[in-house]
Design a protein around this motif. Structure first.
Motif, PDB file in Angstrom:
ATOM      1  N   UNK A 191      36.140  -8.460 -45.243  1.00  0.00           N
ATOM      2  CA  UNK A 191      37.145  -9.521 -45.262  1.00  0.00           C
ATOM      3  C   UNK A 191      36.909 -10.651 -44.281  1.00  0.00           C
ATOM      4  N   UNK A 192      35.661 -10.842 -43.877  1.00  0.00           N
ATOM      5  CA  UNK A 192      35.369 -11.860 -42.871  1.00  0.00           C
ATOM      6  C   UNK A 192      35.722 -13.273 -43.343  1.00  0.00           C
ATOM      7  N   UNK A 193      35.533 -13.553 -44.609  1.00  0.00           N
ATOM      8  CA  UNK A 193      35.842 -14.891 -45.125  1.00  0.00           C
ATOM      9  C   UNK A 193      37.334 -15.188 -45.003  1.00  0.00           C
ATOM     10  N   UNK A 194      38.169 -14.249 -45.394  1.00  0.00           N
ATOM     11  CA  UNK A 194      39.614 -14.431 -45.288  1.00  0.00           C
ATOM     12  C   UNK A 194      40.067 -14.581 -43.852  1.00  0.00           C
ATOM     13  N   UNK A 195      39.506 -13.763 -42.957  1.00  0.00           N
ATOM     14  CA  UNK A 195      39.853 -13.850 -41.538  1.00  0.00           C
ATOM     15  C   UNK A 195      39.417 -15.199 -40.981  1.00  0.00           C
ATOM     16  N   UNK A 196      38.215 -15.636 -41.320  1.00  0.00           N
ATOM     17  CA  UNK A 196      37.699 -16.916 -40.815  1.00  0.00           C
ATOM     18  C   UNK A 196      38.528 -18.097 -41.312  1.00  0.00           C
ATOM     19  N   UNK A 197      38.885 -18.095 -42.575  1.00  0.00           N
ATOM     20  CA  UNK A 197      39.695 -19.185 -43.128  1.00  0.00           C
ATOM     21  C   UNK A 197      41.048 -19.247 -42.431  1.00  0.00           C
ATOM     22  N   UNK A 198      41.695 -18.102 -42.263  1.00  0.00           N
ATOM     23  CA  UNK A 198      42.997 -18.078 -41.581  1.00  0.00           C
ATOM     24  C   UNK A 198      42.860 -18.466 -40.116  1.00  0.00           C
TER      25      UNK A 198
END
Length: 87
Positions: free
Chosen positions: A47-54
């Motif tokens: 889930x790195x993409x979701x964490x980074x976007x947030x």
């Protein structure tokens, strides 16, 4: 297999985004926070993409070098693994 990985990608990134956003909300209200270990674990399991976007959307944890460097590194690792398993 591709369908399962695709669904996993979407779900874990939505969860990562939601948990990071919720942690920012809790920080503003001075409530009990989500442990940083949990945020990194979500990023590690895909889930790195979701964490980074947030993280950048809400400007949350952007002053911590461990997040500014660690989450993009985990995103790279996630991308490599997703590509490997999807080919």
């Amino acid at each position: 297999m591709r369908l399962v990985i695709g669904i996993w990608f979407i779900i874990i990134n939505l969860i990562g985004y939601f948990v990071m956003s919720e942690d920012k909300r809790k920080a503003r209200r001075r409530q009990e926070r989500t442990p940083e270990r949990t945020l990194f674990l979500l990023a590690l399991i895909g889930g790195a993409l979701g964490v980074l976007i947030a993280m950048y959307r809400w400007r949350h944890k952007t002053k911590y070098l461990s997040f500014v460097v660690g989450i993009p590194v985990l995103l790279f690792i996630n991308a490599v693994l997703y590509v490997y398993f999807l080919r």
